[in-house]
Design a protein around this motif. Structure first.
Motif, PDB file in Angstrom:
ATOM      1  N   GLY A  17     -13.840  -7.687  -0.224  1.00  0.00           N
ATOM      2  CA  GLY A  17     -13.199  -8.416  -1.306  1.00  0.00           C
ATOM      3  C   GLY A  17     -12.764  -7.561  -2.473  1.00  0.00           C
ATOM      4  O   GLY A  17     -12.342  -8.084  -3.508  1.00  0.00           O
ATOM      5  N   MET A  18     -12.830  -6.230  -2.303  1.00  0.00           N
ATOM      6  CA  MET A  18     -12.436  -5.321  -3.378  1.00  0.00           C
ATOM      7  C   MET A  18     -10.928  -5.064  -3.329  1.00  0.00           C
ATOM      8  O   MET A  18     -10.361  -4.827  -2.260  1.00  0.00           O
ATOM      9  N   ALA A  19     -10.295  -5.115  -4.492  1.00  0.00           N
ATOM     10  CA  ALA A  19      -8.856  -4.857  -4.570  1.00  0.00           C
ATOM     11  C   ALA A  19      -8.584  -3.363  -4.426  1.00  0.00           C
ATOM     12  O   ALA A  19      -9.354  -2.525  -4.897  1.00  0.00           O
ATOM     13  N   TYR A  20      -7.449  -3.050  -3.796  1.00  0.00           N
ATOM     14  CA  TYR A  20      -7.084  -1.640  -3.641  1.00  0.00           C
ATOM     15  C   TYR A  20      -5.570  -1.498  -3.501  1.00  0.00           C
ATOM     16  O   TYR A  20      -4.871  -2.444  -3.143  1.00  0.00           O
ATOM     17  N   GLY A  21      -5.075  -0.283  -3.778  1.00  0.00           N
ATOM     18  CA  GLY A  21      -3.670   0.043  -3.560  1.00  0.00           C
ATOM     19  C   GLY A  21      -2.733  -0.493  -4.630  1.00  0.00           C
ATOM     20  O   GLY A  21      -3.140  -1.000  -5.667  1.00  0.00           O
ATOM     21  N   TRP A  22      -1.429  -0.335  -4.340  1.00  0.00           N
ATOM     22  CA  TRP A  22      -0.385  -0.784  -5.254  1.00  0.00           C
ATOM     23  C   TRP A  22      -0.336  -2.310  -5.304  1.00  0.00           C
ATOM     24  O   TRP A  22      -0.716  -2.989  -4.361  1.00  0.00           O
ATOM     25  N   HIS A  23       0.176  -2.815  -6.416  1.00  0.00           N
ATOM     26  CA  HIS A  23       0.441  -4.248  -6.499  1.00  0.00           C
ATOM     27  C   HIS A  23       1.651  -4.582  -5.624  1.00  0.00           C
ATOM     28  O   HIS A  23       2.684  -3.916  -5.687  1.00  0.00           O
TER      29      HIS A  23
END
Length: 241
Positions: A181-187
Motif C-alpha cells: 500500500g506504499m505509494a511510489y514512482g511518478w504521479h
C-alpha cells in the motif's frame, strides 16, 4: 525543465492578466469556457501566455502552472484532458455539454464504433472501464487501464482520440501503490468518462445539433479573442476528420 528548453512564451508577473494561483486559473477557465495549457495558433489563448515562464516546472504547487493541472484535474468545476489539437487544456463544466455535443457529432461511443468512426483500441479502453448504460464506470490509472485493455501498441494514441472526442478525461494524478500500500514512482493520470465525473444528464444536456454547438463555441472564442482567424479557431477547437 528550463523555459529556454521549452521556449516558453509567458507574461510578466506585473501583467494585469497574469495568473498567480490555481484559483486564478479556474476563474479564467470558467469565464472563457475553454483554455489550452500551451501556446497555440490563437494568440493569448493559453495558460502559458498568462503565466511567467520562470514559474513552470519548479515543483511548487503554489506557483507552478504545470502543478496546477494536478490541483485542478479533480475539481468538479472543470475537465482536464487532451482536448485541443491533441494537446492538453481545460473545459469548464458549464461548457462541457456543448463541447461534447460538438465533438461526439451526435454519437455515443458504441454508435461511433459501429459506424467505423472509432477504432477497436478505443473501444477496448472504454470497455475496460466497465461502463454502464449511462457511460458511467471506473476511474483507473493509465498504467492499469493499459494492462486491463491489453494494449501494448497504440494505447497513448487511443487515449488521445477518446479525449479529443470528449469520451474521456484526466480526473486526477496519483502514484502507483505496491502490495504493502506504499505509494511510489511518478504521479500518473487517472482516466474516466465525463459521465463518471458529472453524471449522464449533466454531460448530455445540450439539446441542440452538433453544428449549433460548434457555432456557440466559435462565437464564445471570438468574444474573448475577436482577432482570432476562423481557420485558426477551427484548428485549435475543432477536430480533424
Amino acid at each position: 525543465m528550463a523555459d529556454s528548453d521549452w521556449n516558453m512564451h509567458g507574461c510578466s508577473r506585473s501583467d494585469p492578466s497574469c495568473l498567480h494561483s490555481p484559483e486564478d486559473l479556474l476563474a479564467l477557465v470558467e469565464r472563457i469556457g475553454f483554455l489550452p495549457l500551451f501556446e497555440n495558433l490563437i494568440p493569448g489563448f493559453s495558460v502559458e501566455e498568462h503565466t511567467p515562464a520562470t514559474d513552470w516546472w519548479t515543483d511548487d504547487p503554489a506557483s507552478d502552472p504545470w502543478a496546477w493541472r494536478q490541483v485542478l484535474a479533480s475539481n468538479t468545476r472543470v475537465a482536464y484532458g487532451k482536448f485541443f489539437d491533441k494537446k492538453a487544456g481545460f473545459v469548464s463544466r458549464e461548457w462541457f455539454p456543448v463541447f461534447a455535443n460538438y465533438r461526439r457529432d451526435g454519437y455515443d461511443y458504441e454508435g461511433m464504433y459501429e459506424d467505423g468512426r472509432m477504432n477497436s483500441r478505443c473501444k477496448r479502453i472504454l470497455d475496460a472501464l466497465e461502463l454502464n448504460e449511462d457511460a458511467v464506470g471506473l476511474e483507473m490509472l493509465s498504467c492499469d487501464l493499459r494492462k486491463k485493455a491489453a494494449l501494448e501498441k497504440g494505447f497513448e494514441g487511443a487515449l488521445t482520440d477518446l479525449q479529443m472526442h470528449a469520451f474521456l478525461l484526466m480526473n486526477d494524478f496519483r502514484q502507483r501503490r505496491n502490495r504493502q500500500g506504499m505509494a511510489y514512482g511518478w504521479h500518473t493520470a487517472t482516466l474516466m468518462t465525463p459521465e463518471t465525473k458529472w453524471g449522464y444528464d449533466a454531460v448530455n444536456s445540450c439539446g441542440e445539433s452538433p453544428a449549433d454547438s460548434w457555432e456557440r463555441i466559435r462565437v464564445q472564442i471570438r468574444k474573448y479573442y475577436p482577432h482570432a482567424e476562423e481557420d485558426r479557431i477551427r484548428r485549435v477547437i475543432g477536430i480533424r476528420k
